[in-house]
Design a protein around this motif. Structure first.
Motif, PDB file in Angstrom:
ATOM      1  N   PRO A   1      73.302  86.779  88.687  1.00  0.00           N
ATOM      2  CA  PRO A   1      74.359  86.456  87.728  1.00  0.00           C
ATOM      3  C   PRO A   1      74.022  86.715  86.260  1.00  0.00           C
ATOM      4  CG  PRO A   1      73.581  84.465  88.878  1.00  0.00           C
ATOM      5  CD  PRO A   1      72.803  85.614  89.424  1.00  0.00           C
TER       6      PRO A   1
ATOM      7  N   GLY B   1      75.507  93.815  88.542  1.00  0.00           N
ATOM      8  CA  GLY B   1      75.487  92.373  88.304  1.00  0.00           C
ATOM      9  C   GLY B   1      75.760  91.612  89.596  1.00  0.00           C
ATOM     10  N   GLY B   2      75.165  90.443  89.735  1.00  0.00           N
ATOM     11  CA  GLY B   2      75.441  89.604  90.901  1.00  0.00           C
ATOM     12  C   GLY B   2      74.984  90.265  92.178  1.00  0.00           C
ATOM     13  N   ASP B   3      75.872  90.293  93.149  1.00  0.00           N
ATOM     14  CA  ASP B   3      75.611  90.980  94.409  1.00  0.00           C
ATOM     15  C   ASP B   3      76.395  92.301  94.386  1.00  0.00           C
ATOM     16  OD1 ASP B   3      74.803  91.013  97.341  1.00  0.00           O
ATOM     17  OD2 ASP B   3      76.966  91.318  97.431  1.00  0.00           O
TER      18      ASP B   3
ATOM     19  N   THR C   1      79.806  92.364  96.325  1.00  0.00           N
ATOM     20  CA  THR C   1      80.801  91.318  96.078  1.00  0.00           C
ATOM     21  C   THR C   1      81.570  91.647  94.801  1.00  0.00           C
ATOM     22  OG1 THR C   1      79.265  89.753  97.064  1.00  0.00           O
ATOM     23  CG2 THR C   1      81.125  88.813  95.870  1.00  0.00           C
ATOM     24  N   PHE C   2      82.796  92.082  94.960  1.00  0.00           N
ATOM     25  CA  PHE C   2      83.619  92.535  93.835  1.00  0.00           C
ATOM     26  C   PHE C   2      82.830  93.487  92.926  1.00  0.00           C
ATOM     27  CE2 PHE C   2      85.425  88.171  94.731  1.00  0.00           C
ATOM     28  CZ  PHE C   2      86.510  88.647  95.450  1.00  0.00           C
TER      29      PHE C   2
ATOM     30  N   THR D   1      75.204  86.302  94.078  1.00  0.00           N
ATOM     31  CA  THR D   1      76.506  86.508  93.446  1.00  0.00           C
ATOM     32  C   THR D   1      76.807  85.386  92.447  1.00  0.00           C
ATOM     33  OG1 THR D   1      78.809  87.074  93.864  1.00  0.00           O
ATOM     34  CG2 THR D   1      77.881  85.346  95.264  1.00  0.00           C
ATOM     35  N   SER D   2      77.483  85.752  91.366  1.00  0.00           N
ATOM     36  CA  SER D   2      77.746  84.761  90.315  1.00  0.00           C
ATOM     37  C   SER D   2      78.613  83.616  90.830  1.00  0.00           C
ATOM     38  CB  SER D   2      78.390  85.431  89.101  1.00  0.00           C
ATOM     39  OG  SER D   2      79.568  86.091  89.473  1.00  0.00           O
TER      40      SER D   2
ATOM     41  N   TYR E   1      86.795  85.335  90.491  1.00  0.00           N
ATOM     42  CA  TYR E   1      86.097  86.260  89.598  1.00  0.00           C
ATOM     43  C   TYR E   1      87.158  86.970  88.750  1.00  0.00           C
ATOM     44  CZ  TYR E   1      82.078  86.077  92.903  1.00  0.00           C
ATOM     45  OH  TYR E   1      81.031  85.688  93.698  1.00  0.00           O
ATOM     46  N   MET E   2      86.777  87.398  87.576  1.00  0.00           N
ATOM     47  CA  MET E   2      87.655  88.216  86.723  1.00  0.00           C
ATOM     48  C   MET E   2      89.054  87.599  86.576  1.00  0.00           C
ATOM     49  SD  MET E   2      86.592  91.953  88.264  1.00  0.00           S
ATOM     50  CE  MET E   2      86.315  91.458  89.947  1.00  0.00           C
TER      51      MET E   2
ATOM     52  N   VAL F   1      83.473  78.553  84.038  1.00  0.00           N
ATOM     53  CA  VAL F   1      82.051  78.615  83.710  1.00  0.00           C
ATOM     54  C   VAL F   1      81.780  79.975  83.067  1.00  0.00           C
ATOM     55  CG1 VAL F   1      79.691  78.467  84.611  1.00  0.00           C
ATOM     56  CG2 VAL F   1      81.531  77.145  85.690  1.00  0.00           C
TER      57      VAL F   1
ATOM     58  N   ALA G   1      77.349  82.182  82.883  1.00  0.00           N
ATOM     59  CA  ALA G   1      76.539  81.366  83.790  1.00  0.00           C
ATOM     60  C   ALA G   1      75.107  81.871  83.873  1.00  0.00           C
ATOM     61  CB  ALA G   1      77.168  81.387  85.185  1.00  0.00           C
TER      62      ALA G   1
ATOM     63  N   PRO H   1      81.629  86.975  80.433  1.00  0.00           N
ATOM     64  CA  PRO H   1      82.185  86.804  81.770  1.00  0.00           C
ATOM     65  C   PRO H   1      82.284  85.335  82.157  1.00  0.00           C
ATOM     66  CG  PRO H   1      79.883  87.431  81.928  1.00  0.00           C
ATOM     67  CD  PRO H   1      80.258  87.514  80.480  1.00  0.00           C
ATOM     68  N   ALA H   2      83.286  85.060  82.968  1.00  0.00           N
ATOM     69  CA  ALA H   2      83.490  83.674  83.367  1.00  0.00           C
ATOM     70  C   ALA H   2      83.995  83.590  84.800  1.00  0.00           C
ATOM     71  CB  ALA H   2      84.487  83.004  82.439  1.00  0.00           C
ATOM     72  N   LEU H   3      83.601  82.513  85.449  1.00  0.00           N
ATOM     73  CA  LEU H   3      84.077  82.207  86.789  1.00  0.00           C
ATOM     74  C   LEU H   3      85.048  81.056  86.687  1.00  0.00           C
ATOM     75  CD1 LEU H   3      80.551  82.227  88.160  1.00  0.00           C
ATOM     76  CD2 LEU H   3      82.363  83.623  89.161  1.00  0.00           C
TER      77      LEU H   3
HETATM   78  N1  SAH Z   1      79.167  91.701  91.710  1.00  0.00           N
HETATM   79  C1  SAH Z   1      79.328  90.589  90.783  1.00  0.00           C
HETATM   80  C2  SAH Z   1      80.758  90.403  90.340  1.00  0.00           C
HETATM   81  C3  SAH Z   1      81.297  91.565  89.536  1.00  0.00           C
HETATM   82  S1  SAH Z   1      82.920  91.269  88.993  1.00  0.00           S
HETATM   83  C4  SAH Z   1      78.781  89.317  91.426  1.00  0.00           C
HETATM   84  O1  SAH Z   1      78.469  89.305  92.627  1.00  0.00           O
HETATM   85  O2  SAH Z   1      78.655  88.308  90.722  1.00  0.00           O
HETATM   86  C5  SAH Z   1      82.647  90.621  87.383  1.00  0.00           C
HETATM   87  C6  SAH Z   1      82.990  89.155  87.356  1.00  0.00           C
HETATM   88  O3  SAH Z   1      81.901  88.400  87.847  1.00  0.00           O
HETATM   89  C7  SAH Z   1      83.233  88.618  85.975  1.00  0.00           C
HETATM   90  O4  SAH Z   1      84.542  88.888  85.526  1.00  0.00           O
HETATM   91  C8  SAH Z   1      83.019  87.148  86.204  1.00  0.00           C
HETATM   92  O5  SAH Z   1      84.117  86.561  86.853  1.00  0.00           O
HETATM   93  C9  SAH Z   1      81.875  87.153  87.188  1.00  0.00           C
HETATM   94  N2  SAH Z   1      80.572  87.016  86.512  1.00  0.00           N
HETATM   95  C10 SAH Z   1      79.544  87.872  86.583  1.00  0.00           C
HETATM   96  N3  SAH Z   1      78.479  87.400  85.890  1.00  0.00           N
HETATM   97  C11 SAH Z   1      78.861  86.204  85.381  1.00  0.00           C
HETATM   98  C12 SAH Z   1      78.220  85.198  84.586  1.00  0.00           C
HETATM   99  N4  SAH Z   1      76.959  85.330  84.169  1.00  0.00           N
HETATM  100  N5  SAH Z   1      78.928  84.114  84.247  1.00  0.00           N
HETATM  101  C13 SAH Z   1      80.183  83.936  84.664  1.00  0.00           C
HETATM  102  N6  SAH Z   1      80.847  84.841  85.411  1.00  0.00           N
HETATM  103  C14 SAH Z   1      80.189  85.952  85.780  1.00  0.00           C
END
Ligand code: SAH
Length: 289
Positions: free
Chosen positions: A45, A121-123, A126-127, A151-152, A204-205, A231, A234, A261-263
């Motif tokens: 994340p 970013g994240g996984d 996953t999106f 994943t975030s 997400y997003m 959040v 994160a 970015p926010a969740l």
């Molecule tokens: N593949 C990523 C997601 C990519 S889509 C994963 O698995 O996390 C991008 C979205 O992820 C952002 O719009 C937000 O909703 C979320 N995101 C990614 N990093 C974040 C963070 N550090 N804090 C909050 N939301 C995050």
């Protein structure tokens, strides 16, 4: 694909970081990163410490890293000095590189017999459009490996003290994207079913479209008193958590202005934030996580 970064960042370990743990890893037989192959790696994340060991190993071997906008650039201190670093995301209002162009760039680099690390970013699945990139690699006959990331929507919420599941609140969780490829609320989603499907929805997003999404969920019977949290950033030192109730969202002017970015997380798990918040300011001085 618009910039190639100079990779001259500080690589010396901080005094507090003991060599003990990593010294043990020196003897581990990590999988080979073969020249001419691509590793699709999830960076987690945000905090660099949330990268997996396999991801860390891949970074240390890679000849070239192609990364997206949400990847924390501090992670590049773990690449080789001579590694080539390419940015493939959206920056400074410039349009993002087209997905197909990125996929073809990965093919091109692999055909130059490089060890190509695609960092997301994240996984990555996953999106994250990682599946699409792998399809192109598979069609081109390029060997690849997928290194999952945190994943975030799970790990990011953990940094806010919000569990995605808890036996007292939910036995299921639903992950949703708050916008489609045009930026609008996704039409392909059956909102009536989504509204009633799970006690916890992680989005997400979704910040920009949140008033519209909240209205839709309420319309299909979701409880206006249910807690909801946004959040932002994160797992990063600037992390912030904004919580309210679902019913407040459609009329809130501030919600869409929250940092990204926010969740977004909807459901009673949000209340755990009050008691389980652990990522306090004194901990944020260590930017590894
Ligand atoms: N593949 C990523 C997601 C990519 S889509 C994963 O698995 O996390 C991008 C979205 O992820 C952002 O719009 C937000 O909703 C979320 N995101 C990614 N990093 C974040 C963070 N550090 N804090 C909050 N939301 C995050």
């Amino acid at each position: 694909m618009n910039t190639t970064r100079d990779n001259k960042q500080e690589k010396t370990a901080k005094p507090g970081a003991t060599a003990r743990g990593f010294a043990r890893l020196d003897n581990e037989a990590f999988p080979d990163f073969t020249p001419g192959s691509v590793w699709l790696v999830g960076a987690g994340p945000g905090a660099p410490g949330l990268l997996t060991l396999l991801g860390f190993h891949g970074l240390a071997q890679a000849d070239v890293v192609v990364y997206d906008a949400l990847v924390n650039e501090d992670i590049f201190k773990w690449t080789q000095d001579e590694a080539q670093i390419e940015f493939a995301g959206k920056r400074g209002g410039k349009p993002s590189a087209k997905q197909q162009d990125i996929s073809l760039r990965l093919v091109e680099l692999a055909r130059e017999n490089k060890r190509v690390l695609r960092l997301k970013g994240g996984d990555p699945l996953t999106f994250g459009r990682g599946g699409e990139e792998c399809e192109t690699l598979a069609a081109a006959g390029i060997p690849f490996r997928i290194v999952p990331g945190i994943t975030s929507g799970v790990g990011g919420l953990a940094y806010a003290g919000i569990p995605t599941t808890h036996r007292d609140t939910n036995h299921s969780v639903l992950f949703l994207t708050g916008h489609d490829s045009t930026g609008d609320v996704p039409l392909g989603v059956d909102w009536e079913k989504v509204s009633n499907a799970s006690p916890v929805i992680v989005m997400y997003m979704a910040v920009r479209n949140l008033p519209k999404i909240a209205e839709t969920l309420l319309e299909f019977g979701r409880n206006p008193n249910e807690p909801i949290a946004v959040v932002s950033n994160a797992s990063l030192p600037e992390q912030s958590v904004h919580s309210t109730t679902l019913g407040q969202i459609p009329n809130s002017l501030e919600i869409v202005k929250l940092p990204t970015p926010a969740l977004v997380v909807l459901g009673n798990v949000v209340d755990f934030h009050k008691t389980l918040s652990w990522y306090v300011s004194s901990l944020r001085e260590n930017t590894l996580g």
